[in-house]
Write a protein that holds these residues in place. Structure first.
Motif, PDB file in Angstrom:
ATOM      1  N   HIS A 146       6.976  32.810  18.222  1.00 15.27           N
ATOM      2  CA  HIS A 146       8.011  32.512  17.327  1.00 15.27           C
ATOM      3  C   HIS A 146       7.890  30.984  17.318  1.00 15.27           C
ATOM      4  CE1 HIS A 146       9.037  36.280  16.185  1.00 15.27           C
ATOM      5  NE2 HIS A 146       9.359  36.822  17.305  1.00 15.27           N
ATOM      6  N   HIS A 147       6.711  30.324  17.772  1.00 17.62           N
ATOM      7  CA  HIS A 147       6.914  28.709  18.007  1.00 17.62           C
ATOM      8  C   HIS A 147       6.614  27.991  16.600  1.00 17.62           C
ATOM      9  CE1 HIS A 147       2.384  29.122  18.346  1.00 17.62           C
ATOM     10  NE2 HIS A 147       2.534  28.090  17.867  1.00 17.62           N
ATOM     11  N   MET A 148       5.837  29.088  15.673  1.00 17.61           N
ATOM     12  CA  MET A 148       5.619  28.283  14.537  1.00 17.61           C
ATOM     13  C   MET A 148       6.649  28.375  13.385  1.00 17.61           C
ATOM     14  SD  MET A 148       2.394  27.419  13.912  1.00 17.61           S
ATOM     15  CE  MET A 148       1.654  27.664  12.365  1.00 17.61           C
ATOM     16  N   PRO A 152       5.481  32.433   9.498  1.00 15.14           N
ATOM     17  CA  PRO A 152       5.757  33.766  10.015  1.00 15.14           C
ATOM     18  C   PRO A 152       4.713  34.060  11.088  1.00 15.14           C
ATOM     19  CG  PRO A 152       4.787  34.071   8.079  1.00 15.14           C
ATOM     20  CD  PRO A 152       5.221  32.708   8.140  1.00 15.14           C
ATOM     21  N   VAL A 153       5.013  35.098  11.897  1.00 12.64           N
ATOM     22  CA  VAL A 153       3.689  35.640  12.701  1.00 12.64           C
ATOM     23  C   VAL A 153       3.471  36.944  12.434  1.00 12.64           C
ATOM     24  CG1 VAL A 153       5.495  36.320  14.550  1.00 12.64           C
ATOM     25  CG2 VAL A 153       3.231  35.593  15.396  1.00 12.64           C
ATOM     26  N   ARG A 154       2.250  37.385  12.677  1.00 10.92           N
ATOM     27  CA  ARG A 154       1.765  38.889  12.607  1.00 10.92           C
ATOM     28  C   ARG A 154       2.467  39.723  13.539  1.00 10.92           C
ATOM     29  NH1 ARG A 154      -0.256  43.809  12.223  1.00 10.92           N
ATOM     30  NH2 ARG A 154      -2.431  43.852  11.257  1.00 10.92           N
ATOM     31  N   SER A 155       3.275  40.750  12.741  1.00 10.35           N
ATOM     32  CA  SER A 155       3.761  41.872  13.740  1.00 10.35           C
ATOM     33  C   SER A 155       2.534  42.643  14.160  1.00 10.35           C
ATOM     34  CB  SER A 155       4.846  42.476  12.940  1.00 10.35           C
ATOM     35  OG  SER A 155       5.780  41.756  12.355  1.00 10.35           O
ATOM     36  N   ILE A 156       3.080  43.189  15.647  1.00 11.28           N
ATOM     37  CA  ILE A 156       1.879  43.977  16.080  1.00 11.28           C
ATOM     38  C   ILE A 156       2.786  45.317  16.581  1.00 11.28           C
ATOM     39  CG2 ILE A 156       2.209  43.108  18.336  1.00 11.28           C
ATOM     40  CD1 ILE A 156      -0.870  42.866  18.429  1.00 11.28           C
ATOM     41  N   ASN A 157       1.831  46.531  16.665  1.00  9.29           N
ATOM     42  CA  ASN A 157       2.398  47.666  17.183  1.00  9.29           C
ATOM     43  C   ASN A 157       1.608  48.143  18.505  1.00  9.29           C
ATOM     44  OD1 ASN A 157       0.067  48.695  16.078  1.00  9.29           O
ATOM     45  ND2 ASN A 157       1.218  49.605  14.294  1.00  9.29           N
ATOM     46  N   LYS A 158       1.704  49.335  18.793  1.00 12.59           N
ATOM     47  CA  LYS A 158       0.829  49.747  20.163  1.00 12.59           C
ATOM     48  C   LYS A 158      -0.750  49.431  19.917  1.00 12.59           C
ATOM     49  CE  LYS A 158       4.331  52.639  21.751  1.00 12.59           C
ATOM     50  NZ  LYS A 158       4.765  53.944  22.337  1.00 12.59           N
ATOM     51  N   ASN A 159      -1.052  49.544  18.541  1.00 12.35           N
ATOM     52  CA  ASN A 159      -2.345  49.359  18.303  1.00 12.35           C
ATOM     53  C   ASN A 159      -2.819  48.057  18.026  1.00 12.35           C
ATOM     54  OD1 ASN A 159      -5.167  49.529  17.524  1.00 12.35           O
ATOM     55  ND2 ASN A 159      -4.488  50.743  15.424  1.00 12.35           N
ATOM     56  N   PHE A 160      -3.057  47.216  19.009  1.00  9.13           N
ATOM     57  CA  PHE A 160      -3.180  45.718  19.103  1.00  9.13           C
ATOM     58  C   PHE A 160      -4.708  45.493  18.161  1.00  9.13           C
ATOM     59  CE2 PHE A 160       0.053  45.366  21.908  1.00  9.13           C
ATOM     60  CZ  PHE A 160       0.281  44.168  22.451  1.00  9.13           C
ATOM     61  N   CYS A 187       7.923  42.206  16.209  1.00 13.31           N
ATOM     62  CA  CYS A 187       8.375  43.226  15.025  1.00 13.31           C
ATOM     63  C   CYS A 187       9.927  42.799  14.718  1.00 13.31           C
ATOM     64  CB  CYS A 187       8.408  44.584  15.639  1.00 13.31           C
ATOM     65  SG  CYS A 187       6.696  45.249  15.733  1.00 13.31           S
ATOM     66  N   ARG A 188      10.683  41.696  15.446  1.00 14.75           N
ATOM     67  CA  ARG A 188      11.846  41.240  14.772  1.00 14.75           C
ATOM     68  C   ARG A 188      11.942  40.748  13.388  1.00 14.75           C
ATOM     69  NH1 ARG A 188      12.842  38.467  18.795  1.00 14.75           N
ATOM     70  NH2 ARG A 188      12.756  36.549  17.907  1.00 14.75           N
ATOM     71  N   ASN A 189      12.753  41.294  12.676  1.00 18.74           N
ATOM     72  CA  ASN A 189      12.911  40.648  11.282  1.00 18.74           C
ATOM     73  C   ASN A 189      11.441  40.943  10.487  1.00 18.74           C
ATOM     74  OD1 ASN A 189      15.618  40.133  11.727  1.00 18.74           O
ATOM     75  ND2 ASN A 189      15.035  37.933  12.101  1.00 18.74           N
ATOM     76  N   LYS A 190      11.046  42.110  10.625  1.00 16.72           N
ATOM     77  CA  LYS A 190       9.560  42.334  10.111  1.00 16.72           C
ATOM     78  C   LYS A 190       9.766  42.731   8.575  1.00 16.72           C
ATOM     79  CE  LYS A 190       7.612  46.126  11.065  1.00 16.72           C
ATOM     80  NZ  LYS A 190       6.662  47.234  11.755  1.00 16.72           N
ATOM     81  N   ILE A 191       8.831  42.234   7.816  1.00 13.47           N
ATOM     82  CA  ILE A 191       8.711  42.501   6.299  1.00 13.47           C
ATOM     83  C   ILE A 191       7.345  42.876   6.231  1.00 13.47           C
ATOM     84  CG2 ILE A 191       8.751  42.004   4.017  1.00 13.47           C
ATOM     85  CD1 ILE A 191      10.989  39.858   4.657  1.00 13.47           C
ATOM     86  N   PHE A 192       7.048  44.196   5.983  1.00 15.45           N
ATOM     87  CA  PHE A 192       5.510  44.834   6.114  1.00 15.45           C
ATOM     88  C   PHE A 192       4.943  44.646   7.364  1.00 15.45           C
ATOM     89  CE2 PHE A 192       1.058  44.879   4.580  1.00 15.45           C
ATOM     90  CZ  PHE A 192       1.072  46.391   4.554  1.00 15.45           C
ATOM     91  N   LYS A 193       3.979  43.555   7.727  1.00 19.16           N
ATOM     92  CA  LYS A 193       3.559  43.550   8.990  1.00 19.16           C
ATOM     93  C   LYS A 193       3.337  42.062   9.294  1.00 19.16           C
ATOM     94  CE  LYS A 193       0.347  47.675   8.709  1.00 19.16           C
ATOM     95  NZ  LYS A 193      -0.959  48.203   8.860  1.00 19.16           N
ATOM     96  N   ILE A 194       4.476  41.374   8.810  1.00 18.30           N
ATOM     97  CA  ILE A 194       4.779  40.024   9.072  1.00 18.30           C
ATOM     98  C   ILE A 194       6.133  39.774   9.787  1.00 18.30           C
ATOM     99  CG2 ILE A 194       4.747  37.649   8.256  1.00 18.30           C
ATOM    100  CD1 ILE A 194       2.254  38.592   8.426  1.00 18.30           C
ATOM    101  N   SER A 195       6.397  39.011  10.792  1.00 17.07           N
ATOM    102  CA  SER A 195       7.726  38.705  11.228  1.00 17.07           C
ATOM    103  C   SER A 195       8.156  37.310  10.769  1.00 17.07           C
ATOM    104  CB  SER A 195       7.782  38.938  12.957  1.00 17.07           C
ATOM    105  OG  SER A 195       9.087  38.299  13.444  1.00 17.07           O
ATOM    106  N   SER A 199      12.901  32.168  17.204  1.00 16.86           N
ATOM    107  CA  SER A 199      12.892  32.541  18.703  1.00 16.86           C
ATOM    108  C   SER A 199      14.653  32.980  18.901  1.00 16.86           C
ATOM    109  CB  SER A 199      12.669  31.576  19.759  1.00 16.86           C
ATOM    110  OG  SER A 199      12.902  32.112  21.050  1.00 16.86           O
ATOM    111  N   LYS A 200      14.720  34.086  19.586  1.00 12.75           N
ATOM    112  CA  LYS A 200      16.220  34.271  19.853  1.00 12.75           C
ATOM    113  C   LYS A 200      16.984  33.362  20.925  1.00 12.75           C
ATOM    114  CE  LYS A 200      17.008  38.750  21.057  1.00 12.75           C
ATOM    115  NZ  LYS A 200      16.926  40.053  21.884  1.00 12.75           N
ATOM    116  N   PHE A 201      15.991  32.674  21.463  1.00 11.99           N
ATOM    117  CA  PHE A 201      16.678  31.905  22.618  1.00 11.99           C
ATOM    118  C   PHE A 201      16.555  30.652  22.267  1.00 11.99           C
ATOM    119  CE2 PHE A 201      14.528  35.783  24.145  1.00 11.99           C
ATOM    120  CZ  PHE A 201      15.796  36.482  24.844  1.00 11.99           C
ATOM    121  N   LYS A 202      17.522  29.545  22.765  1.00  9.32           N
ATOM    122  CA  LYS A 202      17.499  28.046  22.554  1.00  9.32           C
ATOM    123  C   LYS A 202      16.301  27.524  23.002  1.00  9.32           C
ATOM    124  CE  LYS A 202      21.285  27.720  25.051  1.00  9.32           C
ATOM    125  NZ  LYS A 202      21.851  29.063  25.404  1.00  9.32           N
TER     126      LYS A 202
END
Length: 237
Positions: A146-148, A152-160, A187-195, A199-202
């Protein structure tokens, strides 16, 4: 192979002797890696305009360190080592992206959306020792992915494969727990295939701030901005 002039960069950011020692202790094993050294050469890995990818990463690491240090001085609970490591790993994507002629079937799989996933995979493969502690690994991977933010970043599932990664073959080498962390983070806060998530962390949020500051400060130009969308930079022809 080109070498980076660290003293020049340290002088540019006005780092004192103590700060230089702390930073060098963290970054030296990474900058000595052959894959990082390859990214120092702006003729091979130009990043923004003619600044090499390696220099961009080091700029981010130094700025991130300075931001984290200020927060520590205000008694904020920050793991400065993890901050610098996220910065050093955040852009270890596979292939040069400007004027590359690399085509993707989906817009969401272009460099801007996809490269944090490639960086997370490469960081784990090249520097596995930093990901052995799962708590550290969660912070590192989430910060890289989530550095960008707010981009947003591309979400991914088990099929990379769906993400059309340039280092897809390496994803099969990932330990199963780290593979799962990548999937869950993307996949956090995913809309369709984009998150659309920070970042959750400071530590990760510091990198986002530093990356924006560097990209729109030292490295900013109209051609760089346009290239980030089109992948084409006439200044590099």
């Amino acid at each position: 192979m080109k070498e980076i002039n660290l003293n020049r960069l340290f002088d540019e950011y006005d780092l004192n002797r103590e700060d230089r020692i702390i930073l060098l202790d963290i970054i030296t094993p990474i900058i000595n890696h052959p894959e990082f050294k390859k990214r120092i050469d702006s003729n091979i890995y130009p990043h923004h305009h003619k600044i090499s990818l390696g220099e961009h990463i080091l700029d981010d690491a130094i700025v991130s360190y300075k931001i984290a240090k200020k927060k520590l001085q205000k008694n904020k609970n920050i793991n400065i080592r993890l901050v610098v490591l996220i910065a050093m790993f955040h852009d270890l994507y596979e292939l040069p992206w400007q004027n590359s002629q690399i085509k993707k079937n989906q817009v969401r799989n272009r460099h801007g959306f996809r490269h944090p996933l490639e960086a997370a995979i490469n960081a784990i493969i090249w520097f596995p020792e930093y990901f052995e502690d799962e708590n550290d690994a969660i912070i590192l991977i989430d910060g890289i992915i989530h550095h960008m933010y707010p981009f947003p970043v591309r979400s991914i599932n088990k099929n990379f494969e769906e993400a059309e990664l340039n280092n897809l073959e390496k994803s099969s080498l990932l330990p199963s727990n780290l593979r799962e962390i990548i999937i869950n983070s993307s996949c956090r806060n995913k809309i369709f295939k984009i998150s659309f998530s920070k970042s959750k962390f400071k530590e990760g949020r510091i990198i986002s701030k530093a990356d924006t500051k560097v990209s729109f400060g030292k490295e900013f130009s109209f051609h760089n901005l346009k290239a980030s969308v089109t992948g084409k930079n006439p200044n590099l022809n």
